[in-house]
Design a protein around this motif. Sequence first.
Motif, PDB file in Angstrom:
ATOM      1  N   PHE A  20       0.815  -1.203   0.000  1.00  0.00           N
ATOM      2  CA  PHE A  20       0.000   0.000   0.000  1.00  0.00           C
ATOM      3  C   PHE A  20       0.858   1.267   0.000  1.00  0.00           C
ATOM      4  CE2 PHE A  20      -3.129  -3.035   1.100  1.00  0.00           C
ATOM      5  CZ  PHE A  20      -4.377  -2.481   0.848  1.00  0.00           C
ATOM      6  N   CYS A  21       0.338   2.293  -0.683  1.00  0.00           N
ATOM      7  CA  CYS A  21       0.876   3.633  -0.503  1.00  0.00           C
ATOM      8  C   CYS A  21       0.539   4.114   0.908  1.00  0.00           C
ATOM      9  CB  CYS A  21       0.283   4.591  -1.535  1.00  0.00           C
ATOM     10  SG  CYS A  21       0.869   4.331  -3.227  1.00  0.00           S
ATOM     11  N   THR A  22       1.210   5.162   1.314  1.00  0.00           N
ATOM     12  CA  THR A  22       1.021   5.633   2.690  1.00  0.00           C
ATOM     13  C   THR A  22       0.417   7.029   2.741  1.00  0.00           C
ATOM     14  OG1 THR A  22       3.354   6.294   2.632  1.00  0.00           O
ATOM     15  CG2 THR A  22       2.826   4.209   3.702  1.00  0.00           C
ATOM     16  N   GLU A  23      -0.048   7.535   1.601  1.00  0.00           N
ATOM     17  CA  GLU A  23      -0.722   8.833   1.545  1.00  0.00           C
ATOM     18  C   GLU A  23      -1.992   8.672   0.728  1.00  0.00           C
ATOM     19  OE1 GLU A  23       0.237  13.326  -0.188  1.00  0.00           O
ATOM     20  OE2 GLU A  23       1.882  12.027   0.468  1.00  0.00           O
ATOM     21  N   PRO A  24      -3.143   9.178   1.197  1.00  0.00           N
ATOM     22  CA  PRO A  24      -4.395   9.008   0.452  1.00  0.00           C
ATOM     23  C   PRO A  24      -4.257   9.452  -1.001  1.00  0.00           C
ATOM     24  CG  PRO A  24      -4.841   9.930   2.613  1.00  0.00           C
ATOM     25  CD  PRO A  24      -3.347   9.897   2.474  1.00  0.00           C
ATOM     26  N   TYR A  25      -4.841   8.661  -1.898  1.00  0.00           N
ATOM     27  CA  TYR A  25      -4.644   8.875  -3.329  1.00  0.00           C
ATOM     28  C   TYR A  25      -5.505  10.014  -3.868  1.00  0.00           C
ATOM     29  CZ  TYR A  25      -4.547   7.993  -8.347  1.00  0.00           C
ATOM     30  OH  TYR A  25      -4.404   8.134  -9.702  1.00  0.00           O
ATOM     31  N   GLN A  26      -4.913  10.794  -4.753  1.00  0.00           N
ATOM     32  CA  GLN A  26      -5.609  11.789  -5.553  1.00  0.00           C
ATOM     33  C   GLN A  26      -5.109  11.650  -6.984  1.00  0.00           C
ATOM     34  OE1 GLN A  26      -4.859  15.666  -3.926  1.00  0.00           O
ATOM     35  NE2 GLN A  26      -5.617  15.136  -1.875  1.00  0.00           N
TER      36      GLN A  26
ATOM     37  N   VAL B 217       5.561  10.874  -3.905  1.00  0.00           N
ATOM     38  CA  VAL B 217       5.838   9.470  -4.194  1.00  0.00           C
ATOM     39  C   VAL B 217       5.040   8.547  -3.279  1.00  0.00           C
ATOM     40  CG1 VAL B 217       8.138   9.904  -5.120  1.00  0.00           C
ATOM     41  CG2 VAL B 217       7.862   9.533  -2.657  1.00  0.00           C
ATOM     42  N   PHE B 218       4.750   8.957  -2.040  1.00  0.00           N
ATOM     43  CA  PHE B 218       3.995   8.111  -1.123  1.00  0.00           C
ATOM     44  C   PHE B 218       2.520   8.002  -1.520  1.00  0.00           C
ATOM     45  CE2 PHE B 218       7.181   9.699   2.244  1.00  0.00           C
ATOM     46  CZ  PHE B 218       8.104   8.740   1.848  1.00  0.00           C
ATOM     47  N   MET B 219       2.084   8.825  -2.468  1.00  0.00           N
ATOM     48  CA  MET B 219       0.720   8.782  -2.958  1.00  0.00           C
ATOM     49  C   MET B 219       0.607   7.946  -4.230  1.00  0.00           C
ATOM     50  SD  MET B 219      -1.592  11.957  -4.404  1.00  0.00           S
ATOM     51  CE  MET B 219      -1.667  12.794  -2.822  1.00  0.00           C
ATOM     52  N   HIS B 220       1.632   8.029  -5.091  1.00  0.00           N
ATOM     53  CA  HIS B 220       1.526   7.439  -6.426  1.00  0.00           C
ATOM     54  C   HIS B 220       2.320   6.141  -6.595  1.00  0.00           C
ATOM     55  CE1 HIS B 220      -0.668  10.861  -7.970  1.00  0.00           C
ATOM     56  NE2 HIS B 220       0.260  11.691  -7.511  1.00  0.00           N
ATOM     57  N   LEU B 221       3.399   5.955  -5.849  1.00  0.00           N
ATOM     58  CA  LEU B 221       4.265   4.790  -6.043  1.00  0.00           C
ATOM     59  C   LEU B 221       4.049   3.802  -4.900  1.00  0.00           C
ATOM     60  CD1 LEU B 221       7.583   6.505  -7.219  1.00  0.00           C
ATOM     61  CD2 LEU B 221       5.589   5.782  -8.557  1.00  0.00           C
ATOM     62  N   THR B 222       3.797   2.555  -5.263  1.00  0.00           N
ATOM     63  CA  THR B 222       3.482   1.529  -4.265  1.00  0.00           C
ATOM     64  C   THR B 222       4.715   0.773  -3.783  1.00  0.00           C
ATOM     65  OG1 THR B 222       3.028  -0.021  -6.081  1.00  0.00           O
ATOM     66  CG2 THR B 222       1.155   1.177  -5.159  1.00  0.00           C
TER      67      THR B 222
ATOM     68  N   HIS C  43       9.859   4.304   4.295  1.00  0.00           N
ATOM     69  CA  HIS C  43      10.476   5.497   4.887  1.00  0.00           C
ATOM     70  C   HIS C  43       9.451   6.574   5.211  1.00  0.00           C
ATOM     71  CE1 HIS C  43      14.423   3.861   4.063  1.00  0.00           C
ATOM     72  NE2 HIS C  43      14.107   3.691   2.790  1.00  0.00           N
ATOM     73  N   SER C  44       8.173   6.298   4.927  1.00  0.00           N
ATOM     74  CA  SER C  44       7.117   7.253   5.261  1.00  0.00           C
ATOM     75  C   SER C  44       6.756   7.138   6.738  1.00  0.00           C
ATOM     76  CB  SER C  44       5.883   6.996   4.389  1.00  0.00           C
ATOM     77  OG  SER C  44       4.766   7.705   4.876  1.00  0.00           O
TER      78      SER C  44
END
Length: 704
Positions: A316-322, A332-337, A344-345
């Motif tokens: 999972f990503c660690t930032e809510p997706y937009q 990168v924490f939103m778009h790259l899994t 590192h998030s």
Amino acid sequence: MRRGSSGGEPAAGREADVGAVARAAAPAERVGVDAGVDAGAAGEPEREAPEEPRAERARGRPRVAEEGDAPGVPRPPPPAPRAQPQPARARGLRLHREPPGKGRGCRRSSGSPADEVCSPRPVTVDSSKARTSLDALKISIRQLRWKEFPFGRRLPCDIYWHGVSFHDNDIFSGQVNKFPGMTEMVRKITLSRAVRIMQNLFPEEYNFYPRSWILPDEFQLFVAQVRMVKDGDPSWKPTFIVKPDGGCQGDGIYLIKDPSDIRLAGTLQSRPAVVQEYICKPLLIDKLKFDIRLYVLLKSLDPLEIYIAKDGLSRFCTEPYQEPSPKNLHHVFMHLTNYSLNIHSGNFVHSDSTSTGSKRTFSSILCRLSSKGVDIKKVWSDIISLVIKTVIALTPELKVFYQSDIPAGRPGPTCFQILGFDILLMKNLKPILLEVNANPSMRIEHEQELSPGVFENVPSLVDEEVKVAVIRDTLRLMDPLKNKREKQSQPHKKPLAGKEGPSDCEPAGTSDTNPNPEAHLPSICLKQVFPKYAKQFNYLRLVDRMANLFIRFLGIKGSMKLGPTGFRTFIRNCKLSSSSLSMAAVDILYIDITRRWNSMTLDQRDSGMCLQAFVEAFFYLAQRKFKMLPLHEQVASLIDLCEYHLSLLDERRLVCGRSSTAGVRPPGRSTPQGATPSAQQVEGHPPCCTNSAHKSSRPRHALS
């Protein structure tokens, strides 16, 4: 989520099992699966026929202390083994037997010589090159009750487990868990080219891979196509993702909105890359984007055997997706899994549960989707189709690599490999292939920061649950002694008259103590999907048949490129020249295509025509000869024609050889992984055969 004993199943989670496959040719049809979504459900283990033993060569490696050696007492080296002819079909490791009474495991169940038996020999595994997969491998070997050699072994082992590549060591027998050339084949540029060939032949079947451009070679084409689409549809606002060819763990990946991005221009000369359309509408769980890491076992190239693990990992990503915008492209924490990035998030969650946290089991995701009414069988069906089609795209060039590293007539191991498929589910649940990993991480622990700058390796429940099962059951499928043990575990029958019992100390069956040596293990987590579903996908293997033609005319053992003489021989023997295609035109075709492909490849060790250049030339010839058909039918018709003429040539040679030797058939040479005779063998044949026309019939889609 742990595995139980005595055939136990996972304590939680739902697994989707593979079922029947529908016809893949029609886009509306799909592969069927038995989706065992009930909690704890799992399929029965596949009974797999083991591979035949292969002739081995003693390896002069440093002596390592082995079981039974006297401590501190040096032992003289054994005499060199006397070379003996081995059967051409030998594929595994020859057993080293000792005379009766001298074997370490021998015992007598009674005073009668007929009752003499010995304990079954454990399978030996060389783990000295396992690297980061060592911990999971050790657990797997202990569960199987096999023998591990962590520092190597002077004598050959049954299985060699390498962490990086086939070339980690010189191996002349047994089995190794890497294919030669696999690392090169799944690089982003090579994978894109292989899939593109299949997209040209079967565009509807290979629409699971995003449209891609190779940089710097296709930069101008990329700019022109994007501009053309925007001119036709001004509302189109695409996003593209740039992936360096040799990058891994998310290194160097970034998003752009326009080809004029300055970072893209800087990439062109310094680092070749692939630029792809970015999937803007992924399926979200808890408002987070995620991908799926599935483990696929390529058990054999010829015949092609593919297994898929029933469970995988969801990262999972660690930032809510937009959806991408100029403001969030760099998040990168939103778009790259990629796990190596998101760990590192500050929002990364290490969890002791398989259904929560930033890394979960895929079965827990399927369970959650099923509870919302999603057709899990359809999801698995599409994923299985994607995996089979991708492997079909990769195998032709893998065969070329194989015959280069293990040429015909030379000893070598049989190969198998675990691949990591990274798959993204779109919002409409269509799977998209992101990439294929030749060396997927098999680590079963993660780093946890105890205090600033102080880290500790902590076991990961999710990783251990999935990865240990994949490695253990891969070893079970590759077990070289499985067939022998199964035969010996059957009830002993009275020998027929005139039949003598074994004269040496053979490994004894376990029927008296444990009829099933795997009874303490869970059912196998790997499910065969090919050749089980071969009938639905064999029509896609056109490039595989072209590769067989290519290998036939290579001529020189170990070569990977076709010379001008070999190409002319191919044209002549397949009777492709005509008044409209002279041999001079054939030479010009060879020069033009070979020169262009050699300018695009980094490997300049050999001069000549690579397989992909040969495929391009083959397409050109097919389009000339069969003008009114779709491309895949043109290619299939030309392959049929070539194979027909070559079968006539082979039959004439065989008949002539029989007549010239007074009915004695000349011995043939073995060809690993289905390689065919070389150009020298095909080009020349005695004059007595020129007037013979022994026609042979063959099915249209005969496959190796």
